[in-house]
Design a protein around this motif. Structure first.
Motif, short mmCIF file in Angstrom:
data_model
loop_
_atom_site.label_atom_id
_atom_site.label_comp_id
_atom_site.label_asym_id
_atom_site.label_seq_id
_atom_site.Cartn_x
_atom_site.Cartn_y
_atom_site.Cartn_z
N SER A 75 -7.12 18.13 -3.49
CA SER A 75 -5.97 18.45 -3.81
C SER A 75 -5.06 17.34 -3.96
CB SER A 75 -5.27 19.78 -3.20
OG SER A 75 -5.39 19.22 -1.80
N GLY A 76 -4.30 16.96 -4.91
CA GLY A 76 -3.29 15.82 -4.86
C GLY A 76 -4.15 14.54 -5.27
N ASP A 77 -3.26 13.65 -5.80
CA ASP A 77 -3.55 12.43 -5.91
C ASP A 77 -3.72 11.31 -4.69
OD1 ASP A 77 -4.01 13.09 -8.49
OD2 ASP A 77 -1.64 12.45 -8.78
N PRO A 78 -4.70 10.49 -4.86
CA PRO A 78 -4.75 9.67 -3.43
C PRO A 78 -3.52 8.82 -3.25
CG PRO A 78 -6.16 8.78 -5.15
CD PRO A 78 -5.84 10.19 -5.52
N VAL A 79 -2.97 8.43 -1.92
CA VAL A 79 -1.53 7.86 -2.13
C VAL A 79 -2.03 6.41 -1.92
CG1 VAL A 79 0.23 7.48 -0.42
CG2 VAL A 79 -0.75 9.71 -0.68
N GLU A 80 -1.11 5.65 -2.96
CA GLU A 80 -1.48 4.02 -2.76
C GLU A 80 -0.06 3.52 -2.52
OE1 GLU A 80 -2.84 2.80 -6.62
OE2 GLU A 80 -4.95 3.96 -6.31
N TYR A 81 -0.34 2.51 -1.60
CA TYR A 81 1.22 1.75 -1.09
C TYR A 81 1.28 0.45 -1.55
CZ TYR A 81 1.22 5.74 2.37
OH TYR A 81 1.40 7.14 2.68
N SER A 82 2.24 0.25 -1.82
CA SER A 82 2.51 -1.27 -2.29
C SER A 82 2.74 -2.06 -0.75
CB SER A 82 3.96 -1.63 -3.16
OG SER A 82 4.94 -1.11 -1.95
N ASP A 83 2.61 -3.71 -0.84
CA ASP A 83 2.78 -4.41 -0.03
C ASP A 83 3.79 -4.12 0.92
OD1 ASP A 83 0.27 -5.30 -0.59
OD2 ASP A 83 1.02 -7.35 -1.63
N GLU A 84 4.87 -3.94 0.29
CA GLU A 84 6.42 -3.62 0.95
C GLU A 84 6.43 -2.37 1.84
OE1 GLU A 84 5.84 -4.57 -2.30
OE2 GLU A 84 6.91 -6.40 -2.59
N ALA A 85 5.84 -1.41 1.04
CA ALA A 85 5.48 -0.21 1.80
C ALA A 85 4.66 -0.24 2.91
CB ALA A 85 5.21 1.02 0.80
N LYS A 86 3.68 -0.72 2.99
CA LYS A 86 2.64 -1.12 3.85
C LYS A 86 3.38 -1.77 5.10
CE LYS A 86 -1.59 -1.36 1.19
NZ LYS A 86 -2.76 -2.36 0.83
N GLU A 87 4.26 -2.79 4.82
CA GLU A 87 4.78 -3.53 5.91
C GLU A 87 5.90 -2.75 6.48
OE1 GLU A 87 5.86 -6.67 8.31
OE2 GLU A 87 4.03 -6.34 7.07
N ALA A 88 6.60 -1.98 5.80
CA ALA A 88 7.54 -0.73 6.26
C ALA A 88 7.16 -0.10 7.15
CB ALA A 88 8.26 -0.14 5.17
N LEU A 89 5.75 0.48 6.75
CA LEU A 89 5.02 1.58 7.74
C LEU A 89 4.61 0.87 8.92
CD1 LEU A 89 4.03 4.34 8.03
CD2 LEU A 89 1.80 3.54 6.70
N ARG A 90 4.42 -0.49 8.77
CA ARG A 90 3.79 -1.12 9.90
C ARG A 90 4.97 -1.37 11.03
NH1 ARG A 90 1.49 -4.78 6.36
NH2 ARG A 90 -0.92 -4.42 6.15
N ARG A 91 6.27 -1.73 10.46
CA ARG A 91 7.16 -1.80 11.28
C ARG A 91 7.65 -0.52 11.85
NH1 ARG A 91 9.22 -5.03 6.85
NH2 ARG A 91 10.54 -3.18 6.16
N GLU A 92 7.74 0.77 11.10
CA GLU A 92 7.80 1.82 11.87
C GLU A 92 6.69 2.40 12.89
OE1 GLU A 92 8.46 5.56 9.39
OE2 GLU A 92 10.11 4.30 8.45
N LEU A 93 5.74 1.92 12.72
CA LEU A 93 4.67 2.45 13.79
C LEU A 93 4.94 1.48 14.90
CD1 LEU A 93 1.31 2.18 11.63
CD2 LEU A 93 2.42 4.02 12.83
N ALA A 94 5.32 0.19 14.65
CA ALA A 94 5.70 -0.76 15.84
C ALA A 94 6.89 0.09 16.72
CB ALA A 94 5.95 -2.03 15.63
#
Length: 214
Positions: free
Chosen positions: A144-163
């Protein structure tokens, strides 16, 4: 936040003090795996626990305190880290197979402890709780649902939030440690009254058993 954590730490210590009189050294079992919660924990040091305090006694308190850190990080994540919060919600929303989980729903004193006794080669088990939990279960439906794909900017933003989430967990853990130090006398007194005599009795019995006949 500090005032709230101090109150919750006091509540956790109070609950542990109510549980401790029910603990018996004869029911404790050795572990075949290192407990990642307790080994080298700064929270254990803040509580005044040393290597002589049995693992189950330490684990019962440290696990309650871990819940405080987890809850505070969850609140912080929901309020301030939308990307991480979205990922956690997406993971929680995935269908979960109806599998047997003996380690869930336990009191905080027992969460994370081995659910099965140590194996005895002379008396093999017909089954173990861990074995039942590992039996094949229906696969998760990920169609169910489409796989989520992230741009390089989104990946970097996610890394910052995880930190940021990691930094917040460290800060809350430090606050818990400082709050716990205020209860060190109560904790030490309870261990001295309720735990140490059981250890002394066990050592005395072991000494008598090992004495050579005259």
């Amino acid at each position: 936040m500090a005032d709230s954590i101090e109150g919750r730490v006091q509540g956790a210590v109070d609950a542990w003090l109510r549980w401790l009189p029910r603990w018996r050294i004869g029911t404790a079992r050795g572990r075949t795996r290192v407990c990642r919660l307790c080994l080298g924990s700064p929270v254990a040091a803040a509580a005044g626990f040393d290597h002589d305090v049995p693992h189950a006694v330490q684990h019962a308190l440290l696990n309650r305190l871990r819940h405080i850190v987890d809850d505070e990080v969850d609140v912080y994540t929901t309020r301030n880290l939308p990307l991480v919060d979205r990922e956690l919600r997406r993971d929680a929303a995935e269908p979960d197979p109806a599998a047997y989980r003996p380690g869930e729903g336990l009191d905080p004193e027992f969460e994370g402890l081995d659910v099965d006794p140590e194996p005895d080669p002379t008396q093999p088990f017909l089954f173990t709780l861990a074995g039942l939990a590992e039996e094949d279960a229906p696969p998760r439906d990920r169609s169910s649902g489409d796989p989520v794909e992230y741009s390089d900017e989104a990946k970097e933003a996610l890394r910052r939030e995880l930190a940021l989430a990691d930094d917040q967990a460290q800060a809350i853990g430090t606050t818990v440690c400082f709050a716990l130090i205020a209860h060190r006398d109560r904790i030490g007194d309870a261990v001295e009254r309720l735990v140490d005599p059981q250890i002394d009795e066990l050592l005395s019995e072991l000494s008598r058993t090992l004495e050579q006949p005259s």
